[in-house]
Design an enzyme around this catalytic site. Structure first.
Site, PDB file in Angstrom:
ATOM      1  CE  LYS A 110      28.371  71.941 -46.434  1.00  0.00           C
ATOM      2  NZ  LYS A 110      28.655  71.041 -46.283  1.00  0.00           N
ATOM      3  CG  ASP A 136      27.585  67.923 -47.887  1.00  0.00           C
ATOM      4  OD1 ASP A 136      26.457  67.494 -47.447  1.00  0.00           O
ATOM      5  OD2 ASP A 136      28.115  68.709 -47.859  1.00  0.00           O
ATOM      6  CE  LYS A 146      29.556  71.421 -50.016  1.00  0.00           C
ATOM      7  NZ  LYS A 146      30.178  70.107 -49.513  1.00  0.00           N
TER       8      LYS A 146
END
EC number: 4.1.2.4
Length: 224
Positions: free
Chosen positions: A189, A98, A159
């Site tokens: 996400k 991430d 995300k």
């Protein structure tokens, strides 16, 4: 549009990235995170780079993937540094990454730098990369552009947020916009401020197919 049909707590757990990226996380904290991830069947255990090796050792032989944050939390490292950080995390056992994109470059309209920032991590990692947009800083137009650049650069997910430093986290509106922008070809996400079952399910209904949270246990325990 992708819409997950979550009918059981096990299905919900499989969408959760169980997270501890606190600066003061101890080895005991990471051990607990990993135990909970295995016990509840979470998708990933998300940790800082310094804790990747420990998490990988603890989760060896399980179905839980280690995910490392990169460029966290501000995204201000250079592309070369982020790529190196991602490469080392994967060497130490991370199966997902991430990364925080270069938010200042995005706000400046420097598309080339944003692309290079993301594609460098994608190429160096060789595992699924989720790009943290930090939506609290962005206009809707910038959110759309960041999603498109992430897609072009080969990321697996976009995300919403780090939720670090008191910034606002995921919103249903942002998740819907991100899903509409990337279509079915990328994951979305939702992360930041998702602390209960109702909020998690709202994000999934809006188009998220992964949930990032430090309160995964409480969310799953809320399923009745």
């Amino acid at each position: 549009m992708v819409k997950m049909n979550v009918e059981t707590r096990e299905e919900l757990a499989s969408l959760i990235d169980h997270t501890n990226v606190r600066a003061d996380a101890t080895e005991n904290d990471i051990e607990r995170l990993c135990r909970e991830a295995v016990s509840y069947g979470f998708r990933c255990a998300v940790v800082t780079p310094t804790n990747v090796r420990l998490a990988a050792e603890l989760l060896e032989g399980t179905d839980v993937t280690v995910c490392s944050v990169v460029g966290f939390p501000a995204g201000v490292s250079t592309p070369r540094v982020k790529a190196l950080e991602a490469s080392e995390a994967v060497e130490n056992g991370a199966g997902e990454v991430d990364m925080v994109m270069n938010i200042g470059a995005m706000k400046s309209g420097n598309r080339e730098l944003v692309y290079r920032d993301i594609s460098g991590v994608v190429d160096a990692a060789g595992v699924p990369v989720k790009v943290i947009l930090e939506t609290a800083y962005l206009t809707d137009k910038e959110k759309v552009e960041a999603c498109l650049i992430s897609k072009e650069a080969g990321a697996a997910f976009v995300k919403t947020s780090t939720a670090y430093g008191g910034l606002a986290g995921a919103t249903v509106e942002d998740v819907m916009l991100m899903r509409k922008t990337v279509g079915d070809e990328m994951g979305v996400k939702a992360s930041g401020g998702i602390r209960d079952l109702e909020t998690a399910l709202a994000m999934i209904d809006a188009g998220a197919d992964r949930i990032g949270t430090s309160t995964g246990v409480q969310i799953i325990e809320g399923w009745r």
